[in-house]
Scaffold this motif. Structure first.
Motif, PDB file in Angstrom:
ATOM      1  N   ASP A   1      -2.620   2.232  -1.457  1.00  0.00           N
ATOM      2  CA  ASP A   1      -1.280   1.671  -1.214  1.00  0.00           C
ATOM      3  C   ASP A   1      -0.797   0.851  -2.402  1.00  0.00           C
ATOM      4  O   ASP A   1      -1.547   0.045  -2.952  1.00  0.00           O
ATOM      5  CB  ASP A   1      -1.288   0.803   0.045  1.00  0.00           C
ATOM      6  CG  ASP A   1      -1.264   1.631   1.316  1.00  0.00           C
ATOM      7  OD1 ASP A   1      -0.521   2.633   1.343  1.00  0.00           O
ATOM      8  OD2 ASP A   1      -1.996   1.298   2.266  1.00  0.00           O
ATOM      9  N   VAL A   2       0.455   1.049  -2.757  1.00  0.00           N
ATOM     10  CA  VAL A   2       1.087   0.274  -3.825  1.00  0.00           C
ATOM     11  C   VAL A   2       2.470  -0.159  -3.344  1.00  0.00           C
ATOM     12  O   VAL A   2       2.965   0.336  -2.322  1.00  0.00           O
ATOM     13  CB  VAL A   2       1.233   1.097  -5.121  1.00  0.00           C
ATOM     14  CG1 VAL A   2      -0.130   1.494  -5.670  1.00  0.00           C
ATOM     15  CG2 VAL A   2       2.110   2.323  -4.909  1.00  0.00           C
TER      16      VAL A   2
ATOM     17  N   GLY B   1       6.304   8.337  -0.732  1.00  0.00           N
ATOM     18  CA  GLY B   1       6.991   7.130  -0.269  1.00  0.00           C
ATOM     19  C   GLY B   1       7.949   6.602  -1.317  1.00  0.00           C
ATOM     20  O   GLY B   1       8.083   7.158  -2.401  1.00  0.00           O
ATOM     21  N   PRO B   2       8.619   5.494  -0.975  1.00  0.00           N
ATOM     22  CA  PRO B   2       9.504   4.844  -1.931  1.00  0.00           C
ATOM     23  C   PRO B   2       8.664   3.877  -2.765  1.00  0.00           C
ATOM     24  O   PRO B   2       7.460   3.738  -2.539  1.00  0.00           O
ATOM     25  CB  PRO B   2      10.443   4.063  -1.022  1.00  0.00           C
ATOM     26  CG  PRO B   2       9.582   3.671   0.136  1.00  0.00           C
ATOM     27  CD  PRO B   2       8.582   4.787   0.318  1.00  0.00           C
TER      28      PRO B   2
ATOM     29  N   ALA C   1       0.487   5.783  -2.269  1.00  0.00           N
ATOM     30  CA  ALA C   1       1.655   5.663  -1.397  1.00  0.00           C
ATOM     31  C   ALA C   1       2.369   4.333  -1.576  1.00  0.00           C
ATOM     32  O   ALA C   1       1.749   3.272  -1.515  1.00  0.00           O
ATOM     33  CB  ALA C   1       1.234   5.827   0.056  1.00  0.00           C
ATOM     34  N   GLY C   2       3.686   4.395  -1.789  1.00  0.00           N
ATOM     35  CA  GLY C   2       4.531   3.214  -1.689  1.00  0.00           C
ATOM     36  C   GLY C   2       4.652   2.823  -0.224  1.00  0.00           C
ATOM     37  O   GLY C   2       4.082   3.488   0.648  1.00  0.00           O
ATOM     38  N   PRO C   3       5.383   1.721   0.091  1.00  0.00           N
ATOM     39  CA  PRO C   3       5.457   1.237   1.472  1.00  0.00           C
ATOM     40  C   PRO C   3       5.928   2.337   2.430  1.00  0.00           C
ATOM     41  O   PRO C   3       7.025   2.849   2.290  1.00  0.00           O
ATOM     42  CB  PRO C   3       6.488   0.102   1.387  1.00  0.00           C
ATOM     43  CG  PRO C   3       6.488  -0.321  -0.053  1.00  0.00           C
ATOM     44  CD  PRO C   3       6.176   0.909  -0.845  1.00  0.00           C
ATOM     45  N   SER C   4       5.081   2.716   3.370  1.00  0.00           N
ATOM     46  CA  SER C   4       5.381   3.800   4.307  1.00  0.00           C
ATOM     47  C   SER C   4       4.710   3.511   5.635  1.00  0.00           C
ATOM     48  O   SER C   4       3.638   2.915   5.670  1.00  0.00           O
ATOM     49  CB  SER C   4       4.865   5.135   3.751  1.00  0.00           C
ATOM     50  OG  SER C   4       4.929   6.141   4.741  1.00  0.00           O
ATOM     51  N   HIS C   5       5.342   3.948   6.716  1.00  0.00           N
ATOM     52  CA  HIS C   5       4.761   3.768   8.044  1.00  0.00           C
ATOM     53  C   HIS C   5       3.979   4.986   8.500  1.00  0.00           C
ATOM     54  O   HIS C   5       3.502   5.033   9.629  1.00  0.00           O
ATOM     55  CB  HIS C   5       5.853   3.437   9.064  1.00  0.00           C
ATOM     56  CG  HIS C   5       6.375   2.046   8.929  1.00  0.00           C
ATOM     57  ND1 HIS C   5       7.280   1.697   7.959  1.00  0.00           N
ATOM     58  CD2 HIS C   5       6.093   0.907   9.610  1.00  0.00           C
ATOM     59  CE1 HIS C   5       7.550   0.400   8.065  1.00  0.00           C
ATOM     60  NE2 HIS C   5       6.845  -0.099   9.045  1.00  0.00           N
ATOM     61  N   GLU C   6       3.856   5.978   7.630  1.00  0.00           N
ATOM     62  CA  GLU C   6       3.133   7.191   7.999  1.00  0.00           C
ATOM     63  C   GLU C   6       1.634   6.916   8.077  1.00  0.00           C
ATOM     64  O   GLU C   6       1.098   6.117   7.307  1.00  0.00           O
ATOM     65  CB  GLU C   6       3.396   8.296   6.970  1.00  0.00           C
ATOM     66  CG  GLU C   6       4.848   8.735   6.902  1.00  0.00           C
ATOM     67  CD  GLU C   6       5.318   9.341   8.206  1.00  0.00           C
ATOM     68  OE1 GLU C   6       4.676  10.282   8.686  1.00  0.00           O
ATOM     69  OE2 GLU C   6       6.315   8.854   8.766  1.00  0.00           O
ATOM     70  N   ALA C   7       0.964   7.608   9.006  1.00  0.00           N
ATOM     71  CA  ALA C   7      -0.485   7.478   9.147  1.00  0.00           C
ATOM     72  C   ALA C   7      -1.171   8.275   8.037  1.00  0.00           C
ATOM     73  O   ALA C   7      -0.669   9.326   7.629  1.00  0.00           O
ATOM     74  CB  ALA C   7      -0.924   7.992  10.509  1.00  0.00           C
TER      75      ALA C   7
END
Lengths: 241, 241
Positions: free
Chosen positions: A79-80, A25-26, A64-70
């Motif tokens: 999550d970060v 992710g970003p 994971a940076g902000p992501s919409h992936e499951a």
């Protein structure tokens, strides 16, 4: 989802018990509660690799940076938001011992030098905007006393900059670079399709293009025999710690 | 999805044929193919309002910045990336005649002054980063010869700045402001829940908090009787064009 669970249960376990830390992710670098600096990474490629590694029996932690992936089945997700948070969580995971780091996240190189806890009025935005360089997570991990056996980094390039990516890898002490082609708007960052090259031991291997899950399977198939062992210390892109 | 289609078919048509243009989501202001400036808007609140308006029989065009939300049934969606693209598409839609504009998008106030067609090397990033002010889409629409009968703007505020939002509204020539509370991290931008206030005719109405679809229903129920008519020209927050 059920298909994914079944694949996880039935897939051939080529990497049983391998402890993999993968970032994806970003990162989001806030200027205030609304505004920020980021990049167009969706996390899709990293999430797909995490999925395939888990199917192969690896113990996968996905930061994971902000992501919409499951979250793929069987994967532990942390999550970060910012690069600094991503680095802190990676270092924490490293304390538990990691065999392989796959740094797929598109970490923002910079963050706003100042961060306002309240939304700034448009007129009060600093212009030009002062930036501060973010930590280089891959370099920090590659030089850590608890360095993973393998440090594999992704590089996003818009055009033929593979040589540059290899030089960057050597400087950071990484063992292998996977280069993402983001020159084509339909490929790479934020897109469904991708084109990967593997830079390892002085050689460039074209992993071809395709959807990100197909490429993840191709990459893990290529990596699996390598990851059982330590990287060759003579590897052109490696610098022993 | 089927439930949504059913609701669309069965819902009471309180706004038959009303032509609504609604903007939603963030805008993405590229610095290069990877990096950019944006904000944390998810588009959820705007998409929910578009859905409820379509259920009420309105003819809804949704101009959306980058968002992972699904297009609500019955809604015409136009995808854009930057503020400049959003303005261009809104002006194009305005040519076809619009009764009501609901400007829910979190348009970036600024964009990088320069944009590189290739990913810049980290060392070449301008620091501090020069910014250029983006067009004020709401103000442009409110002053347009084909101005919609109603111009309703959203304002994202981190704290008690409703007065400031009202002043902004008057300056822009908008008829009504809906204020989003983004002071609480669990609310507003990027979150599932929200808290809305309506600023109209010198009055502040608390629409309460809740999930974004619930609030969209409450908002449309409140708006429906008003939108049948022109806004009162004496409205404190209105400036006739």
């Amino acid at each position: 989802r059920i298909a994914a669970e079944l694949r996880l249960a039935l897939a051939e376990k080529t990497l049983p018990g391998l402890r993999v830390l993968i970032t994806a992710g970003p990162t989001w670098e806030a200027l205030d509660p609304a505004r920020g600096i980021s990049n167009r990474a969706s996390g899709k490629q990293g999430f797909a690799i995490a999925q395939v590694l888990a199917e192969a029996g690896a113990l996968v932690t996905l930061v994971a940076g902000p992501s919409h992936e499951a979250t793929p089945p069987g994967v532990t997700r942390r999550d970060v938001v910012s690069a600094e948070e991503m680095q802190a969580v990676c270092l924490e995971v490293l304390e538990g011992s990691v065999d392989v780091l796959i740094a797929n996240a598109a970490v923002a190189d910079h963050r706003p030098a100042q961060r306002s806890p309240q939304k700034m009025d448009k007129g009060r935005l600093p212009n030009p905007l002062p930036l501060t360089e973010n930590p280089d997570i891959v370099a920090a991990m590659a030089r850590h006393p608890r360095r993973p056996r393998w440090v594999i980094a992704f590089a996003a390039q818009t055009h033929d900059h593979l040589e540059q990516a290899a030089a960057k890898a050597r400087a950071k002490g990484v063992d292998m670079i996977i280069a993402n082609d983001i020159g084509d708007g339909r490929m790479g960052m934020g897109a469904t399709a991708n084109h990967l090259h593997m830079l390892f031991g002085g050689q460039i291997t074209d992993l071809g293009s395709g959807d990100k899950l197909t490429l993840a399977r191709r990459l893990v198939r290529t990596l699996a025999p390598l990851l059982q062992h330590s990287p060759p210390s003579s590897s052109e892109t490696s610098e022993s710690p």
